[in-house]
Structures are given as structure tokens and as C-alpha cells.
Design an enzyme around this catalytic site. Structure first.
Site, PDB file in Angstrom:
ATOM      1  N   ASP A  65       0.854  -1.188   0.000  1.00 28.59           N
ATOM      2  CA  ASP A  65       0.000   0.000   0.000  1.00 28.59           C
ATOM      3  C   ASP A  65       0.890   1.239   0.000  1.00 28.59           C
ATOM      4  OD1 ASP A  65      -2.407   1.342  -0.046  1.00 28.59           O
ATOM      5  OD2 ASP A  65      -2.577   1.432   2.128  1.00 28.59           O
ATOM      6  N   HIS A 125      -3.689  14.101   0.922  1.00 31.36           N
ATOM      7  CA  HIS A 125      -3.925  13.168   2.025  1.00 31.36           C
ATOM      8  C   HIS A 125      -2.733  13.131   2.982  1.00 31.36           C
ATOM      9  CE1 HIS A 125      -5.193   9.662   4.258  1.00 31.36           C
ATOM     10  NE2 HIS A 125      -4.072   9.043   3.954  1.00 31.36           N
ATOM     11  N   GLU A 185     -10.482   4.002   3.614  1.00 26.74           N
ATOM     12  CA  GLU A 185      -9.559   4.695   2.719  1.00 26.74           C
ATOM     13  C   GLU A 185      -9.930   4.316   1.289  1.00 26.74           C
ATOM     14  OE1 GLU A 185      -5.456   4.074   3.780  1.00 26.74           O
ATOM     15  OE2 GLU A 185      -5.603   5.543   5.400  1.00 26.74           O
ATOM     16  N   GLU A 199      -9.204   3.964  -2.394  1.00 26.76           N
ATOM     17  CA  GLU A 199      -7.961   3.813  -3.125  1.00 26.76           C
ATOM     18  C   GLU A 199      -8.197   3.124  -4.474  1.00 26.76           C
ATOM     19  OE1 GLU A 199      -4.709   2.254  -0.888  1.00 26.76           O
ATOM     20  OE2 GLU A 199      -5.466   3.000   1.031  1.00 26.76           O
ATOM     21  N   ASP A 205      -9.137   0.352   1.975  1.00 24.95           N
ATOM     22  CA  ASP A 205      -8.139  -0.084   2.960  1.00 24.95           C
ATOM     23  C   ASP A 205      -8.615   0.354   4.348  1.00 24.95           C
ATOM     24  OD1 ASP A 205      -5.709  -1.291   3.720  1.00 24.95           O
ATOM     25  OD2 ASP A 205      -4.765   0.674   3.888  1.00 24.95           O
ATOM     26  N   ARG A 217      -7.880   3.881  13.291  1.00 25.54           N
ATOM     27  CA  ARG A 217      -7.015   5.051  13.494  1.00 25.54           C
ATOM     28  C   ARG A 217      -6.442   5.134  14.902  1.00 25.54           C
ATOM     29  NH1 ARG A 217      -5.655   6.239   8.389  1.00 25.54           N
ATOM     30  NH2 ARG A 217      -7.459   6.818   7.120  1.00 25.54           N
ATOM     31  N   GLN A 256      -3.655   2.633  14.922  1.00 22.64           N
ATOM     32  CA  GLN A 256      -2.592   3.175  14.069  1.00 22.64           C
ATOM     33  C   GLN A 256      -1.799   4.272  14.775  1.00 22.64           C
ATOM     34  OE1 GLN A 256      -4.086   4.974  10.481  1.00 22.64           O
ATOM     35  NE2 GLN A 256      -2.067   5.551   9.730  1.00 22.64           N
ATOM     36  N   LYS A 289      -4.006  -1.645  10.176  1.00 21.01           N
ATOM     37  CA  LYS A 289      -4.357  -1.757   8.754  1.00 21.01           C
ATOM     38  C   LYS A 289      -4.582  -3.202   8.303  1.00 21.01           C
ATOM     39  CE  LYS A 289      -3.390   2.573   7.244  1.00 21.01           C
ATOM     40  NZ  LYS A 289      -4.228   3.407   6.379  1.00 21.01           N
ATOM     41  N   THR A 312      -8.714  -5.542   3.932  1.00 21.01           N
ATOM     42  CA  THR A 312      -8.651  -4.647   2.781  1.00 21.01           C
ATOM     43  C   THR A 312      -9.585  -5.219   1.731  1.00 21.01           C
ATOM     44  OG1 THR A 312      -6.335  -4.068   3.231  1.00 21.01           O
ATOM     45  CG2 THR A 312      -7.160  -3.648   1.010  1.00 21.01           C
ATOM     46  N   GLU A 333      -9.952  12.598   7.493  1.00 26.19           N
ATOM     47  CA  GLU A 333      -9.837  13.944   6.917  1.00 26.19           C
ATOM     48  C   GLU A 333     -11.178  14.664   6.872  1.00 26.19           C
ATOM     49  OE1 GLU A 333      -6.970  13.726   3.307  1.00 26.19           O
ATOM     50  OE2 GLU A 333      -7.828  11.735   3.600  1.00 26.19           O
TER      51      GLU A 333
END
Length: 398
Positions: free
Chosen positions: A112, A119, A185, A187, A219, A223, A226, A239, A243, A344
């Protein structure tokens, strides 16, 4: 627009300009390979008879290489766009409602990346407010990490809320608990077909000879896990729990009209990462939470392009394998609601989203369903649909 005789296909996003590959199964039958045409899947095992299409993954076909991919695509396109192909192919069109879609390829390795300037800058400001948002290396190479191929799951798979070690802001020590900051996420993923030998880097110029096509990727990210674990080695358990990928692999050749030179880069990359062809991609994504659009991330703003990602991935001599998957990292723009993560969109949870039903979200609740779709312009003037990747959050195990 290239027209086809298949009813409804030309205006569906799945016409002759697209022809994405997938693996399907009819009740009581073995899996096989097909392409999507409108609301049908065309059974390639029955139509073409080649052994690779009787397999349960795309890997044997992808391993044949770019010349075979292009010849097969041309053969399928010709059959679907010429009247004399109808008698041969029509008996092998199966309504999508009658099949089960399976994982399209067996994932070999999963990497990844972190290729959106917006971002990366946003995450830096949220996680490290007292530092520069970007680390010094970010504009010199596409930052990435090795993920876990065994937890790449097909669209529609339920996502169990992960448990992990987190450190609440007001606590002196970490605790082990269910994640309270579960995120998404949005992607784009790139699927490798042709392998490369160990010790031989792959140039950006060879990108289209190795990469078979693209899929949509979610993904999922915890948080709070993380934030506690990522220093000093980066993402790990926050993570690796899941996925999701979409069921249709869109061939690179279908994206010709979406290509452009890519975003300007400053400083100029080192020679081994310099672009040799136009592999910026103008793709438009839509992120939906419980059916409501909450973001529209623009892929054309990505800083690093997929040919550069592949070159960096192999620049130390790392080999490619058929079925390798690498993803772009979260796709985000600078405009309103162009961010591909709740981190975000809610600025770290400090600015909750209000949904149409009056409820609010900072991060995902149990029962929430996230869907990511995307589209692009097609070579014949129509549109290309990249399918959909979905997942519903399930409660953490007790």
C-alpha cells in the site's frame, strides 16, 4: 462510442470500451472466468474454450503476458460488436443476478502506497500538529508499506471491528479494546500479471507490460490503533485486519482516454523514477456511507503515478509475482468533500459529518455500510465503470 449488440450494455458503463474481467460461479457449477457486459457476464470458458478461463482465478490468464491480454481483448470486443459474433456469444451471456462473484485473483503480495499530496499533508497535520506535515523523503519517493495479502477480501465481505492496543489521550498507559475510530480509505489498486526476476528492477517504461488492470480498494483503518503503533515503523495491526477489493478487474487498455501526463513533481524525481509515458489517470470516485455520498475524491490529483509506484517497489531488485496487488493510498483532493477518509472529512473526529437522516459520524458505527464506486471516460466516447467495492461493519468479537 463503440457499440455492442448486447441489450443495454452501451449506456451501462460496461460496454465494449470496458470489458472488465472477473471470476463467477453459477449454482452447482465450478468457478470460471468471464467479462462483464452490461448486466451480464460473458462466460469466456464456454466462448473461447481456453484452459485459463476454466480456472477459479485470473492468475493463469494474467501470467500469459501483455500480448495475450491484448489479443484476447480484441477477440472479445470483435465478437460483441459485430453482428456475426452474436450467434456464437449470445448463448454464453448469463444475467448477473444468476451468478455469484468470487475473488477475481489470488493475491500474491500486497503493498500500500501513500501517493496523495493532499492526504499525506492532512494526515501529517492531524497526527503531528507541531511538525511539518510531510517528512523530508515524501517528495522524493512514493512512500509505502507491505500489507497482508491474506486479509485482502472480496467486495461484500463483512468487516469485523478490530481489537487492538490503544492509548486514550487521558490515560497513562495503553489498553486493549475494540477500535473506536474505524475508518475507510478510498484507493485504486493495480494488479500485476507478468512477473519479474529477483534482482532486476522494473522501469516505469515497462509498467503496462507487467500490470494487467485496476480494481477499487477500501483499505479499512483503525485510526486509534494506528496512532499508537505507527512510530517508528509505520502501519501494522491498524491496517492488516481487512482490505476490500472490487470484483471486476478493469484492463489498462480500457483506460486509454483517462490517461494524462500526471501532476507536476518538484523536485524532479531521480532518474529511475522519472515518467516515460502518460500514466496520470483522470478517474472520478464516489464514497457512499449507508447509501449517501459523503465524498468525491479525484484521482487526477495524485502526486505519484502507478508506473512510478511499480518502479519504486522493484528498485531494490524485489521481484514481481503474478497476482501482486499494490494500492495508491488514500485518494484526496483539496476541494470540499474530496477527501477519501473520515479522518480527513471530520478532521480527526473534531468536525462530525451530519448525514441526511440527522445522525452524525466521526468514524464508523457497527452496521454502517461503505461503498466506493468510480468512473472514467472510455476510448469510444462513452463512460467506463470501475465497479463497486462494499463492506458492512460488524461488531467486535467479545
Amino acid at each position: 462510442m463503440t457499440t455492442t449488440w448486447v441489450p443495454g450494455a452501451d449506456d451501462s458503463g460496461y460496454g465494449a470500451d470496458n470489458l472488465p474481467y472477473g471470476v463467477f460461479r453459477r449454482p452447482g457449477a465450478e468457478p470460471r472466468v468471464g467479462v462483464r457486459v452490461g448486466d451480464y457476464v460473458l462466460d469466456l470458458a464456454a466462448l473461447l474454450g481456453e484452459p485459463e478461463f476454466h480456472e477459479a482465478t485470473l492468475n493463469p490468464f494474467m501470467a500469459r503476458g501483455a500480448a495475450a491480454w491484448r489479443a484476447t481483448r480484441a477477440k472479445i470486443s470483435g465478437t460483441l460488436t459485430h453482428a456475426d459474433g452474436r450467434a456464437r456469444a449470445e448463448p454464453h451471456l448469463i444475467p448477473l443476478a444468476e451468478v455469484e462473484m468470487l475473488p477475481p485473483f489470488a493475491v500474491a503480495d500486497y503493498v500500500d502506497f501513500y501517493c496523495s499530496l493532499e492526504h499525506a499533508s492532512n494526515v501529517g497535520r492531524i497526527f503531528r500538529p507541531d511538525e511539518e506535515p510531510l517528512k523530508p523523503n515524501w517528495r522524493h519517493l512514493p512512500v509505502g508499506y507491505h500489507g497482508r495479502s491474506g486479509t485482502v477480501v472480496p467486495s461484500g465481505t463483512g468487516i469485523v471491528r478490530p481489537r487492538g492496543q490503544v492509548k486514550p489521550p487521558d490515560a497513562d498507559a495503553p489498553v486493549f479494546s475494540a477500535s473506536n475510530r474505524l475508518d475507510i480509505e478510498a484507493e485504486l489498486g493495480f494488479v500485476v500479471g507478468t512477473p519479474s526476476p529477483l534482482g532486476e528492477p522494473v522501469s516505469p517504461a515497462s509498467f503496462s507490460e507487467h500490470v494487467f488492470g485496476v480494481v477499487l480498494v477500501n483499505d479499512w483503518s483503525a485510526r486509534d490503533v494506528q496512532a499508537w503503533e505507527y512510530v517508528p515503523l509505520g502501519p501494522f495491526l491498524g491496517k492488516s485486519f481487512a482490505t476490500s477489493v472490487s470484483p471486476w478487474v478493469v484492463p489498462l487498455d480500457a483506460l486509454g482516454a483517462a490517461r494524462f501526463p500526471g501532476r507536476e513533481q518538484d523536485p524532479e524525481p531521480l532518474p529511475h523514477l522519472r515518467r516515460r509515458a502518460d500514466w496520470g489517470l483522470d478517474l472520478r470516485l464516489d464514497v457512499r456511507l449507508n447509501g449517501e455520498t459523503v465524498a468525491r475524491p479525484p484521482y487526477d490529483r495524485m502526486y505519484w503515478t502507478p508506473d512510478q509506484m511499480l518502479a519504486h517497489l522493484t528498485s531494490n531488485g524485489s521481484s514481481l509475482r503474478t497476482g501482486d496487488l499494490y494500492a495508491s493510498g488514500t485518494i484526496s483532493g483539496s476541494g470540499p468533500a474530496e477527501q477519501g477518509s473520515l479522518l480527513e472529512l471530520t478532521w480527526g473526529g473534531s468536525e462530525p459529518l451530519t448525514l441526511a437522516d440527522g445522525s452524525t459520524r466521526t468514524f464508523l458505527h457497527d452496521g454502517d455500510t461503505v461503498a466506493i464506486i468510480a468512473e472514467a471516460d472510455g476510448m469510444g466516447g462513452g463512460g467506463i465503470a470501475l465497479g463497486e467495492v462494499t463492506g458492512t461493519v460488524l461488531p467486535a468479537p467479545r
